[in-house]
Write an enzyme that holds these catalytic residues in place. Structure first.
Site, short mmCIF file in Angstrom:
data_model
loop_
_atom_site.label_atom_id
_atom_site.label_comp_id
_atom_site.label_asym_id
_atom_site.label_seq_id
_atom_site.Cartn_x
_atom_site.Cartn_y
_atom_site.Cartn_z
N GLY A 250 57.13 14.15 59.06
CA GLY A 250 57.98 13.25 58.24
C GLY A 250 59.36 13.39 58.41
O GLY A 250 60.16 13.19 57.56
N HIS B 128 59.19 5.02 68.06
CA HIS B 128 58.52 5.56 69.03
C HIS B 128 59.45 6.29 70.12
O HIS B 128 60.64 5.70 70.41
CB HIS B 128 57.92 4.30 69.92
CG HIS B 128 56.82 4.91 71.02
ND1 HIS B 128 55.82 5.47 70.96
CD2 HIS B 128 57.10 4.88 72.48
CE1 HIS B 128 55.41 5.69 72.23
NE2 HIS B 128 56.30 5.56 73.15
N ASN C 204 58.80 0.24 63.40
CA ASN C 204 58.11 1.49 63.75
C ASN C 204 58.96 2.27 64.72
O ASN C 204 60.11 1.64 65.44
CB ASN C 204 56.91 1.38 64.61
CG ASN C 204 56.26 2.58 65.02
OD1 ASN C 204 56.17 3.74 64.54
ND2 ASN C 204 55.67 2.56 66.43
N ASP D 204 52.83 -0.03 69.95
CA ASP D 204 54.00 0.35 70.39
C ASP D 204 54.76 -0.73 71.17
O ASP D 204 55.55 -0.77 72.16
CB ASP D 204 54.05 1.44 71.54
CG ASP D 204 53.67 2.96 70.70
OD1 ASP D 204 53.94 2.82 69.73
OD2 ASP D 204 53.04 3.64 71.41
#
Ligand code: GRF
Length: 216
Positions: free
Chosen positions: A14, A111, A109, A147
């Protein structure tokens, strides 16, 4: 200004979550982190979030028959908390089309590669094996294929001669912690729209620090 109610989905450490929580401490930041959800009850990030005073929920995916059952439980919590934006930050579950479409252009998201290169796991190992000279990280809207999805922000990180997976991932992570809060701010301010599966920016916004690893 009404701040966008944002949830962060995690599975582990996290550190990106922490960077988002830190940025959102500023009352001028356009998103407010109001919930952290982990699919792993033992995720260390849950304690970090709790210490920061953010409500946390663990929903153990192994207790559900199907992927969608798990997501339904998660969706119920997101609705209860009146969530407007979702940030995946090291969330290690593939998502169904139902969940992804429910959050279309509202779920981000991060990546650790310059997408569309090096999708999937262990990107740093593959980058080093291939001998490429520049890698980085990407914040993108979530789509069903892993992704993939419109790219909101990227940072380039040069690969150094003696880099190992550990040293490289540490430098990329520093860049991640810069661009994720920047990208969420742009989205929360309503400055990003998706046209033809490409993220387009409108209005005037401060670009912030150059999108290069701060260690360089
Ligand atoms: C980060 O490298 C992120 O890009 C990837 O998983 C890692 C999560 O790290 N999706 P953390 O949990 O945010 O520290």
């Amino acid at each position: 200004m009404s701040r966008k109610r944002t949830a962060i989905l995690i599975s582990g450490r996290g550190s990106n979550m922490e960077a988002l929580i830190e940025a959102a401490r500023d009352p001028q930041y356009p998103a407010e982190i109001v919930l952290v959800v982990s699919n792993r009850p033992e995720a260390p990030g849950l304690e970090t979030a709790q210490k920061a005073g953010i409500p946390v929920i663990a929903i153990d995916h192994t207790e559900f028959e199907t992927r969608e059952d798990f997501e339904k439980a998660m969706q119920a919590e997101l609705e209860k908390a009146k969530i407007e934006l979702v940030c995946c930050a090291g969330f290690m579950r593939l998502m169904t089309e139902w969940f992804v479409e429910t959050w279309r252009n509202k779920m981000l998201n991060i990546h650790p590669s310059l997408l569309p290169a090096y999708k999937g796991f262990e990107s740093h190992t593959r980058v080093l094996r291939d001998g490429v000279r520049i890698t980085g990280c990407t914040v993108h809207y979530v789509r069903v294929a892993m992704d993939s999805g419109p790219i909101i922000s990227q940072a380039a990180v040069p690969i150094l001669t003696n880099d190992t997976t550990e040293t490289l991932s540490a430098r990329v992570l520093e860049a991640e912690h810069i661009i994720y809060p920047q990208a969420l701010a742009l989205v929360a301010k309503g400055l990003v729209r998706v046209a033809g599966e490409e993220a387009k920016f409108s209005g005037t916004f401060k670009a912030g620090p150059p999108l290069i690893s701060p260690s360089m």
